[in-house]
Design a protein around this motif. Structure first.
Motif, PDB file in Angstrom:
ATOM      1  N   GLY A 120      13.925  10.670  -5.348  1.00 36.21           N
ATOM      2  CA  GLY A 120      14.790   9.534  -5.056  1.00 36.21           C
ATOM      3  C   GLY A 120      14.086   8.403  -4.340  1.00 36.21           C
ATOM      4  N   MET A 121      12.848   8.632  -3.877  1.00 35.68           N
ATOM      5  CA  MET A 121      12.100   7.553  -3.249  1.00 35.68           C
ATOM      6  C   MET A 121      11.593   6.588  -4.321  1.00 35.68           C
ATOM      7  SD  MET A 121      10.055   9.529  -0.170  1.00 35.68           S
ATOM      8  CE  MET A 121       9.602   7.993   0.632  1.00 35.68           C
ATOM      9  N   LYS A 122      11.256   5.391  -3.878  1.00 32.72           N
ATOM     10  CA  LYS A 122      10.881   4.328  -4.814  1.00 32.72           C
ATOM     11  C   LYS A 122       9.376   4.284  -5.043  1.00 32.72           C
ATOM     12  CE  LYS A 122      15.101   2.737  -5.224  1.00 32.72           C
ATOM     13  NZ  LYS A 122      15.848   2.888  -6.489  1.00 32.72           N
ATOM     14  N   TYR A 123       9.006   3.890  -6.253  1.00 35.18           N
ATOM     15  CA  TYR A 123       7.624   3.595  -6.606  1.00 35.18           C
ATOM     16  C   TYR A 123       7.635   2.305  -7.412  1.00 35.18           C
ATOM     17  CZ  TYR A 123       3.020   3.777  -8.783  1.00 35.18           C
ATOM     18  OH  TYR A 123       1.759   3.461  -9.199  1.00 35.18           O
ATOM     19  N   ASP A 124       6.963   1.282  -6.907  1.00 34.33           N
ATOM     20  CA  ASP A 124       6.952  -0.028  -7.557  1.00 34.33           C
ATOM     21  C   ASP A 124       8.369  -0.482  -7.926  1.00 34.33           C
ATOM     22  OD1 ASP A 124       4.267  -0.062  -7.203  1.00 34.33           O
ATOM     23  OD2 ASP A 124       3.730  -0.126  -9.324  1.00 34.33           O
ATOM     24  N   TYR A 125       9.260  -0.395  -6.941  1.00 33.28           N
ATOM     25  CA  TYR A 125      10.629  -0.924  -7.006  1.00 33.28           C
ATOM     26  C   TYR A 125      11.558  -0.116  -7.899  1.00 33.28           C
ATOM     27  CZ  TYR A 125       7.795  -4.825  -5.357  1.00 33.28           C
ATOM     28  OH  TYR A 125       6.880  -5.606  -4.679  1.00 33.28           O
TER      29      TYR A 125
ATOM     30  N   VAL B 109       0.815  -1.219   0.000  1.00 38.44           N
ATOM     31  CA  VAL B 109       0.000   0.000   0.000  1.00 38.44           C
ATOM     32  C   VAL B 109       0.850   1.271   0.000  1.00 38.44           C
ATOM     33  CG1 VAL B 109      -1.916  -1.167   1.115  1.00 38.44           C
ATOM     34  CG2 VAL B 109      -0.235   0.056   2.528  1.00 38.44           C
ATOM     35  N   PHE B 110       2.153   1.159   0.285  1.00 34.22           N
ATOM     36  CA  PHE B 110       3.046   2.305   0.194  1.00 34.22           C
ATOM     37  C   PHE B 110       3.697   2.410  -1.187  1.00 34.22           C
ATOM     38  CE2 PHE B 110       3.840   1.751   5.002  1.00 34.22           C
ATOM     39  CZ  PHE B 110       2.776   2.587   5.320  1.00 34.22           C
ATOM     40  N   ASN B 111       3.346   1.512  -2.112  1.00 37.43           N
ATOM     41  CA  ASN B 111       3.932   1.506  -3.466  1.00 37.43           C
ATOM     42  C   ASN B 111       5.453   1.573  -3.426  1.00 37.43           C
ATOM     43  OD1 ASN B 111       1.061   3.154  -4.610  1.00 37.43           O
ATOM     44  ND2 ASN B 111       1.777   1.240  -5.513  1.00 37.43           N
ATOM     45  N   SER B 112       6.050   0.670  -2.621  1.00 37.32           N
ATOM     46  CA  SER B 112       7.510   0.532  -2.489  1.00 37.32           C
ATOM     47  C   SER B 112       8.175   1.687  -1.760  1.00 37.32           C
ATOM     48  CB  SER B 112       8.178   0.336  -3.851  1.00 37.32           C
ATOM     49  OG  SER B 112       7.712  -0.813  -4.489  1.00 37.32           O
ATOM     50  N   GLY B 113       7.398   2.536  -1.101  1.00 39.23           N
ATOM     51  CA  GLY B 113       8.013   3.548  -0.247  1.00 39.23           C
ATOM     52  C   GLY B 113       7.544   4.964  -0.464  1.00 39.23           C
TER      53      GLY B 113
ATOM     54  N   PRO C 243       8.980   8.588 -10.620  1.00 37.45           N
ATOM     55  CA  PRO C 243       9.003   9.720 -11.556  1.00 37.45           C
ATOM     56  C   PRO C 243       8.624  11.014 -10.847  1.00 37.45           C
ATOM     57  CG  PRO C 243       7.777   7.856 -12.467  1.00 37.45           C
ATOM     58  CD  PRO C 243       8.023   7.555 -11.017  1.00 37.45           C
ATOM     59  N   PRO C 244       9.198  12.147 -11.257  1.00 33.40           N
ATOM     60  CA  PRO C 244       8.882  13.426 -10.595  1.00 33.40           C
ATOM     61  C   PRO C 244       7.386  13.732 -10.546  1.00 33.40           C
ATOM     62  CG  PRO C 244      10.780  13.673 -12.032  1.00 33.40           C
ATOM     63  CD  PRO C 244      10.255  12.292 -12.269  1.00 33.40           C
ATOM     64  N   ALA C 245       6.646  13.367 -11.583  1.00 30.39           N
ATOM     65  CA  ALA C 245       5.207  13.648 -11.591  1.00 30.39           C
ATOM     66  C   ALA C 245       4.492  12.900 -10.477  1.00 30.39           C
ATOM     67  CB  ALA C 245       4.609  13.288 -12.948  1.00 30.39           C
ATOM     68  N   LEU C 246       4.927  11.665 -10.197  1.00 29.24           N
ATOM     69  CA  LEU C 246       4.297  10.908  -9.120  1.00 29.24           C
ATOM     70  C   LEU C 246       4.684  11.461  -7.750  1.00 29.24           C
ATOM     71  CD1 LEU C 246       4.277   7.104 -10.026  1.00 29.24           C
ATOM     72  CD2 LEU C 246       2.332   8.599  -9.588  1.00 29.24           C
ATOM     73  N   VAL C 247       5.933  11.923  -7.628  1.00 28.62           N
ATOM     74  CA  VAL C 247       6.344  12.556  -6.368  1.00 28.62           C
ATOM     75  C   VAL C 247       5.491  13.791  -6.119  1.00 28.62           C
ATOM     76  CG1 VAL C 247       8.233  13.655  -5.119  1.00 28.62           C
ATOM     77  CG2 VAL C 247       8.694  11.649  -6.544  1.00 28.62           C
ATOM     78  N   ALA C 248       5.281  14.573  -7.163  1.00 37.95           N
ATOM     79  CA  ALA C 248       4.466  15.781  -7.022  1.00 37.95           C
ATOM     80  C   ALA C 248       3.033  15.431  -6.632  1.00 37.95           C
ATOM     81  CB  ALA C 248       4.485  16.576  -8.328  1.00 37.95           C
ATOM     82  N   ARG C 249       2.494  14.374  -7.221  1.00 35.63           N
ATOM     83  CA  ARG C 249       1.140  13.970  -6.879  1.00 35.63           C
ATOM     84  C   ARG C 249       1.061  13.490  -5.431  1.00 35.63           C
ATOM     85  NH1 ARG C 249      -1.707   8.911  -9.414  1.00 35.63           N
ATOM     86  NH2 ARG C 249      -3.657   8.899  -8.251  1.00 35.63           N
TER      87      ARG C 249
END
Length: 337
Positions: free
Chosen positions: A238-243, A224-228, A247-253
């Motif tokens: 620099g944090m992970k999303y699905d290992y 549920v944390f999508n890999s962090g 991407p910057p757009a997801l960090v912003a979201r």
């Protein structure tokens, strides 16, 4: 801690589960004492669902979990493990496992979703854990093995379930499309859905969650944390999303979602844990835990009150899908605690 039943089975799980990949030395060594005291802390907090697999540390997770639970009343907790990866002698060891676990590679994994493979895997798991039975058994990542998993492994599990040897059966994967097929086309009672119903990804609303609701079957949510990326109050580059690197757009979201959470007096990780419980088919959120500190943080996050208006505002701002359901019955707000 509230309990929910896996539909059409005798198995009840707590709303929060203990994911045992970390105590199998995922990515780094977890001292044996930390693993033991993590399970003890989870028990004291009321957690009674524990999930493991042969894959986790080449059996180390199963051994540690079984040892920690052995003196507990067997009817007081639920254990799930998985089949599909047999552990066999490694003829060419290099010293350390090459699939993310910091353990010796004297064994290796061998894909096997045959009937004999399923029976052998369960027998080996019972030997490693020292338990007399498994309450739930999942097919583990059968992405590339649909035919054998659906035509051999699942019928073998169904036979064991119908004999009363196993309480519930299902499959666990990082994708939702094939999990939908398992619900619709096989005898699966429950699926373990990894990362596809989170604050950043609600794609399971297109397939597996409607299937579960239509068929009266159950879903356990993991990842549920999508890999962090959703694990901190304020995500960072620099944090992970699905290992992978997010991407910057997801960090912003994620930051935008965090701002809405803060406006409602809560945090991004607390909302990430609460969010799957808004769907009526999701009966449990299981989180990886490797030491008492992680256990207590996760339990505290799980227990936080989440205002119902948070989901409304996230919908209104387009940060979650508009078809995300309103919070489900007793799970509204504080989630059945």
């Amino acid at each position: 801690m509230g309990h929910r039943k896996i539909a059409n089975t005798p198995v009840e799980v707590t709303a929060l589960g203990f994911g045992a990949s970390g105590i199998g030395n995922l990515y780094r060594v977890t001292p044996a004492h930390d693993a033991q005291t993590a399970i003890e802390a989870a028990w004291e907090a009321g957690v009674r669902y524990f999930d493991t697999a042969p894959h986790y540390g080449l059996g180390l997770s199963e051994r540690r979990l079984g040892a920690a639970l052995r003196k507990r009343p067997r009817d007081a907790y639920v254990v799930s493990s998985k089949v599909g990866r047999l552990l066999v002698p490694n003829e060419s060891p290099r010293g350390t496992d090459d699939e993310g676990f910091m353990v010796r590679d004297d064994l290796r994994r061998q894909w096997d979703f045959s009937r004999d493979g399923v029976l052998h895997s369960i027998e080996a798991t019972l030997e490693r854990t020292g338990l007399d039975r498994l309450d739930v058994v999942y097919l583990h990542d059968p992405d590339d093995h649909w035919r054998q998993a659906a035509e051999e492994a699942m019928p073998a599990l169904a036979e064991l379930r119908d004999q009363g040897v196993i309480g519930a059966i299902g499959a666990g994967m990082n994708q939702s499309a094939m999990l939908t097929r398992f619900l619709r086309e096989t005898a699966a009672d429950v699926v373990m859905l990894a990362g596809r119903y989170t604050l950043l990804d609600q794609s399971a609303l297109d397939d597996v969650l409607p299937a579960a609701r239509d068929l009266g079957k159950s879903v356990v949510a993991v990842g549920v944390f999508n890999s962090g990326l959703l694990s901190r109050d304020r995500p960072a580059e620099g944090m992970k999303y699905d290992y992978q690197d997010a991407p910057p757009a997801l960090v912003a979201r994620a930051l935008a979602i965090a701002d809405v959470c803060a406006a409602h007096g809560t945090t991004l990780p607390a909302a990430a844990i609460a969010f799957p419980h808004t769907h009526p088919s999701i009966i449990n959120v299981t989180l990886g835990m490797r030491n008492p500190e992680q256990v207590m943080r996760n339990v505290e996050l799980h227990r936080r009150h989440i205002p119902e208006g948070l989901w409304d505002d996230l919908r209104a701002e387009g940060l979650i899908r508009s078809d995300v359901p309103a919070a489900n019955g007793p799970e509204r707000g504080a989630r059945c605690l």
